[in-house]
Design an enzyme around this catalytic site. Structure first.
Site, PDB file in Angstrom:
ATOM      1  N   LYS A 106      20.942  15.838  55.608  1.00 30.22           N
ATOM      2  CA  LYS A 106      20.875  14.749  54.619  1.00 30.22           C
ATOM      3  C   LYS A 106      21.845  13.639  55.022  1.00 30.22           C
ATOM      4  CE  LYS A 106      18.055  15.976  51.147  1.00 30.22           C
ATOM      5  NZ  LYS A 106      17.881  17.223  50.463  1.00 30.22           N
ATOM      6  N   LYS A 142      10.142  20.527  58.278  1.00 28.24           N
ATOM      7  CA  LYS A 142       9.538  21.175  57.108  1.00 28.24           C
ATOM      8  C   LYS A 142       8.792  20.120  56.275  1.00 28.24           C
ATOM      9  CE  LYS A 142      13.255  20.607  53.866  1.00 28.24           C
ATOM     10  NZ  LYS A 142      14.160  21.008  52.876  1.00 28.24           N
ATOM     11  N   LYS A 161       8.341  15.769  50.655  1.00 26.91           N
ATOM     12  CA  LYS A 161       7.722  14.544  50.157  1.00 26.91           C
ATOM     13  C   LYS A 161       8.637  13.342  50.390  1.00 26.91           C
ATOM     14  CE  LYS A 161       7.122  14.033  45.828  1.00 26.91           C
ATOM     15  NZ  LYS A 161       7.538  12.653  45.527  1.00 26.91           N
TER      16      LYS A 161
END
Ligand code: TYM
Length: 327
Positions: A110, A193, A196
């Site tokens: 992230k 992975k 969305k």
């Protein structure tokens, strides 16, 4: 067993969330004491819109209910409504090694994706809050996808460390990960992975129209080899399509491979699109019905809070007492 798991309210869920986590929850709720949480405090660690958050919480609850989570069997509630989550997170943070938090894969990933001023303390502390979520309910098993395994392992080590240092307080939970669907891959980039937020075209979302589902599946990246073979190492894109198909059909990926043995990629993608559309459409219809009854959803979540909070309070009191704090 006592079971705990949760999902961040970020607009819509995708087929990876369903196959990696929720499908397992549905099986577990019949025979276990289950807590399924809407983890809004985790959702605010990455950029979000305050004016949409409440609606996103209701949307996620509507998805929980339309997919078959039953408030008569499972406790469904909102994380921020039980303030003990934040309280225990603080206590656990004082024994969480800084170095271990810095090594968390999700934090590192992230941090790479976000702008420097978006990488906040909450994002770093995220796994400690997750440990608090789990340990508050004396959870024995945590059904999640593979990407959350490292966080559950940290939870186990924090529970063990706390128990060693201050005396027996927490159960040490185990992780429950599905065999083949633990990591549904992006349709656009099978190395990653399905997510969305990373790339919506690589995901099959429960809010997608039939046209969007079909377009995304038909454009899914595969390979230039010949024939349909289930080989996750060498042919991850194709293996991903077979995995999704098999999981929804309740058959093994090798049975799916046999079924499509004489087919082209195009045939497989067409069949998978149809299968996904027929699976998702009735859930969307249920979802629309629930979304017309926000008050009923809120009442269910409030009932869940009322069941969860006394348990959480008891655990926090024990932890505080063990640490020598006034409870
Ligand atoms: P979240 O909201 O990212 O995802 C929710 C669940 O979906 C699983 N998942 C996947 N499984 C397979 N393939 C994929 N592509 C895929 N993408 C997501 C996740 O593994 C997860 O099980 N930190 C957690 C939420 C959380 C939690 C908890 C979970 C907070 N506290 C306590 C369990 C227990 C998260 O962000 O999940």
């Amino acid at each position: 067993m006592t079971i705990f798991s949760g999902i961040r309210p970020t607009g819509s869920i995708h087929i990876g969330n369903y196959l990696g986590a929720i499908k397992n929850w549905l099986d577990l709720q019949d025979n276990h004491d289950c807590f399924f949480c809407i983890v809004d405090l985790h959702a605010i660690t990455t950029p979000f819109q305050p004016n949409r958050l409440q609606e996103d919480v209701v949307r996620l609850a509507a998805f929980y209910l339309s997919l078959g989570l039953d408030p008569g069997k499972s406790t469904l509630f909102i994380q921020s409504q039980v303030k003990e989550h934040a309280e225990l997170a603080w206590l656990l943070g004082t024994i969480a090694p800084f170095g271990e938090l810095a090594r968390m894969t999700q934090y590192k990933e992230k941090s790479r994706q976000l702008k420097p001023d978006q990488i906040n303390g909450g994002l770093f502390y995220y796994p400690v809050l997750m440990a608090a979520d789990i340990l508050l309910y004396q959870t024995e098993a945590v059904p999640v996808g593979e990407d959350q395994q490292q966080h559950v392992e940290l939870t186990r080590s924090l529970a063990q460390k706390f128990n060693r240092q201050f005396g027996q307080t927490f159960k040490v939970p185990k992780v429950l990960i599905p065999k083949e669907q633990a990591r549904i891959r992006s349709l656009r980039d099978p190395e990653r992975k399905m997510s969305k937020t990373d790339d919506p075209r690589g995901a099959v979302s429960f809010l997608d129209s039939a046209e969007e589902i079909k377009a995304n599946v038909m454009r899914a990246v595969t390979d230039s080899e010949k024939g349909i073979k289930y080989d996750p190492e060498k042919r991850p894109g194709l293996a991903n399509l077979l995995t999704i198909y098999a999981a929804l059909e309740n058959i093994s990926p090798s049975e799916a491979e046999q079924k499509f043995a004489d087919c082209s990629y195009r045939d497989l993608k067409e069949e998978l699109s149809q299968q996904l559309i027929s699976f998702i459409q009735p859930i969307q219809a249920e979802y629309q019905k629930w979304m017309k009854q926000p008050e009923k959803i809120k009442a269910i979540l409030e009932e869940g809070r009322a069941k969860a909070q006394p348990i959480a309070q008891k655990t926090v009191l024990q932890a505080k007492n063990k640490m020598g704090l006034i409870g």
